[in-house]
Motif scaffolding. Sequence first.
Motif, PDB file in Angstrom:
ATOM      1  N   ASP A  43     -43.287 -31.748   5.564  1.00  0.00           N
ATOM      2  CA  ASP A  43     -44.418 -30.833   5.757  1.00  0.00           C
ATOM      3  C   ASP A  43     -45.368 -31.358   6.829  1.00  0.00           C
ATOM      4  O   ASP A  43     -46.063 -30.565   7.487  1.00  0.00           O
ATOM      5  CB  ASP A  43     -45.204 -30.662   4.451  1.00  0.00           C
ATOM      6  N   SER A  44     -45.438 -32.676   6.995  1.00  0.00           N
ATOM      7  CA  SER A  44     -46.305 -33.257   8.007  1.00  0.00           C
ATOM      8  C   SER A  44     -45.973 -32.714   9.391  1.00  0.00           C
ATOM      9  O   SER A  44     -46.870 -32.469  10.210  1.00  0.00           O
ATOM     10  CB  SER A  44     -46.170 -34.782   8.001  1.00  0.00           C
ATOM     11  N   LEU A  45     -44.687 -32.499   9.658  1.00  0.00           N
ATOM     12  CA  LEU A  45     -44.251 -31.904  10.929  1.00  0.00           C
ATOM     13  C   LEU A  45     -44.517 -30.404  10.949  1.00  0.00           C
ATOM     14  O   LEU A  45     -45.072 -29.872  11.913  1.00  0.00           O
ATOM     15  CB  LEU A  45     -42.763 -32.167  11.146  1.00  0.00           C
ATOM     16  N   TYR A  46     -44.133 -29.719   9.872  1.00  0.00           N
ATOM     17  CA  TYR A  46     -44.271 -28.265   9.837  1.00  0.00           C
ATOM     18  C   TYR A  46     -45.719 -27.839  10.025  1.00  0.00           C
ATOM     19  O   TYR A  46     -46.022 -26.891  10.762  1.00  0.00           O
ATOM     20  CB  TYR A  46     -43.765 -27.714   8.500  1.00  0.00           C
ATOM     21  N   LEU A  83     -50.585 -37.361  19.256  1.00  0.00           N
ATOM     22  CA  LEU A  83     -49.829 -38.617  19.240  1.00  0.00           C
ATOM     23  C   LEU A  83     -50.061 -39.380  17.934  1.00  0.00           C
ATOM     24  O   LEU A  83     -49.132 -39.958  17.375  1.00  0.00           O
ATOM     25  CB  LEU A  83     -50.211 -39.486  20.434  1.00  0.00           C
ATOM     26  N   ARG A  84     -51.290 -39.356  17.456  1.00  0.00           N
ATOM     27  CA  ARG A  84     -51.563 -40.013  16.173  1.00  0.00           C
ATOM     28  C   ARG A  84     -50.808 -39.326  15.045  1.00  0.00           C
ATOM     29  O   ARG A  84     -50.326 -39.984  14.107  1.00  0.00           O
ATOM     30  CB  ARG A  84     -53.068 -40.028  15.885  1.00  0.00           C
ATOM     31  N   MET A  85     -50.702 -37.997  15.124  1.00  0.00           N
ATOM     32  CA  MET A  85     -49.951 -37.262  14.106  1.00  0.00           C
ATOM     33  C   MET A  85     -48.449 -37.543  14.200  1.00  0.00           C
ATOM     34  O   MET A  85     -47.757 -37.601  13.182  1.00  0.00           O
ATOM     35  CB  MET A  85     -50.212 -35.761  14.223  1.00  0.00           C
ATOM     36  N   VAL A  86     -47.932 -37.719  15.410  1.00  0.00           N
ATOM     37  CA  VAL A  86     -46.528 -38.104  15.570  1.00  0.00           C
ATOM     38  C   VAL A  86     -46.282 -39.435  14.868  1.00  0.00           C
ATOM     39  O   VAL A  86     -45.312 -39.598  14.119  1.00  0.00           O
ATOM     40  CB  VAL A  86     -46.145 -38.208  17.059  1.00  0.00           C
ATOM     41  N   ARG A  87     -47.169 -40.370  15.099  1.00  0.00           N
ATOM     42  CA  ARG A  87     -47.051 -41.691  14.458  1.00  0.00           C
ATOM     43  C   ARG A  87     -47.169 -41.574  12.943  1.00  0.00           C
ATOM     44  O   ARG A  87     -46.367 -42.164  12.195  1.00  0.00           O
ATOM     45  CB  ARG A  87     -48.137 -42.627  14.997  1.00  0.00           C
ATOM     46  N   LEU A  88     -48.154 -40.804  12.467  1.00  0.00           N
ATOM     47  CA  LEU A  88     -48.358 -40.662  11.033  1.00  0.00           C
ATOM     48  C   LEU A  88     -47.156 -39.980  10.375  1.00  0.00           C
ATOM     49  O   LEU A  88     -46.717 -40.376   9.282  1.00  0.00           O
ATOM     50  CB  LEU A  88     -49.634 -39.867  10.770  1.00  0.00           C
ATOM     51  N   PHE A 117     -44.316 -42.422   9.771  1.00  0.00           N
ATOM     52  CA  PHE A 117     -44.463 -43.292   8.604  1.00  0.00           C
ATOM     53  C   PHE A 117     -44.408 -42.506   7.296  1.00  0.00           C
ATOM     54  O   PHE A 117     -44.012 -43.050   6.261  1.00  0.00           O
ATOM     55  CB  PHE A 117     -45.756 -44.098   8.711  1.00  0.00           C
ATOM     56  N   ARG A 118     -44.765 -41.245   7.336  1.00  0.00           N
ATOM     57  CA  ARG A 118     -44.643 -40.415   6.132  1.00  0.00           C
ATOM     58  C   ARG A 118     -43.189 -40.099   5.812  1.00  0.00           C
ATOM     59  O   ARG A 118     -42.855 -39.781   4.663  1.00  0.00           O
ATOM     60  CB  ARG A 118     -45.414 -39.108   6.321  1.00  0.00           C
ATOM     61  N   THR A 119     -42.314 -40.152   6.801  1.00  0.00           N
ATOM     62  CA  THR A 119     -40.921 -39.729   6.618  1.00  0.00           C
ATOM     63  C   THR A 119     -39.930 -40.869   6.885  1.00  0.00           C
ATOM     64  O   THR A 119     -38.724 -40.620   6.963  1.00  0.00           O
ATOM     65  CB  THR A 119     -40.585 -38.556   7.561  1.00  0.00           C
ATOM     66  N   ARG A 120     -40.388 -42.070   6.966  1.00  0.00           N
ATOM     67  CA  ARG A 120     -39.526 -43.173   7.398  1.00  0.00           C
ATOM     68  C   ARG A 120     -38.432 -43.506   6.390  1.00  0.00           C
ATOM     69  O   ARG A 120     -37.463 -44.202   6.735  1.00  0.00           O
ATOM     70  CB  ARG A 120     -40.356 -44.418   7.698  1.00  0.00           C
TER      71      ARG A 120
END
Length: 263
Positions: free
Chosen positions: A170-173, A198-203, A206-209
């Motif tokens: 969901d972080s991406l969606y 860019l910060r959201m890409v990084r976050l 880590f949310r989906t790692r």
Amino acid sequence: HDVLNKFENIENIHIIEQKNKGFSGARNTGIDYATGRYLMFLDSDDEMLPNGINALLDRAYEYDADIVEGGFRYIYPNGNYSNNPSSNEIKEISMPLGILEGFFWAKVYKREMFDGIRLPEGYWFEDSLNLHILFWRSKKSIIIPELVYGYYKNENGITHTSKKKLKSIDSLYITESLIKDHLKMGFDITLDYYEYFLRMVRLTYFRTREMDEEVRNSIFLCQCHLYESYFSSFSTGVREMVKLESSLKTQNYKTYVYCLELQ
């Protein structure tokens, strides 16, 4: 329910019952019913600190502010806590992006900030609405030194458990959806907004790692598409983000993973 019933006869308290619609559904219903000048959100497992509401509202009315943010206290299961003041003094800011925290709590908002806007329901990480939409609507925001909110660190909460669940995507969606909403509302794509992306890409990484490699690679390709569609004309001014930017530009998954794992 019995506890709530004790308050049902108080004139300015309204008890609303609905099926569980998650955080966003509850907040949206509260917004629908609200009649006051300002709104505040309190998560069910947290607390307002003594005089926290008054501290926020006093400054909101004094400055006629769209948003006021105070400091908060992390409260740990063993009873220890750590204080996180927003500022050591009252500060007035015209563009909160990069200054105000992205979460809904520890703030008050003018109710009119939500005119025509509701939180996306059915998604995690819905507080991204702040950074994509609400902060851009704000003409005057205030940060104050008082600690106003107690945030209980919960090891079973979404923040800690989401990495193991597919719904963390969901972080991406929600990022993609809110970028489109940001543009529909007439807000610009700026360098600050790109740095936030860019910060959201990084976050999101880590949310989906803990997802399967195939899923993580697909998320990366989607991030590359967002970069190419909206941000390719920008260059980051943040040294730590240069390699991440390069990985999106060249669609190099190995560089993407390597640079983020080093952070």
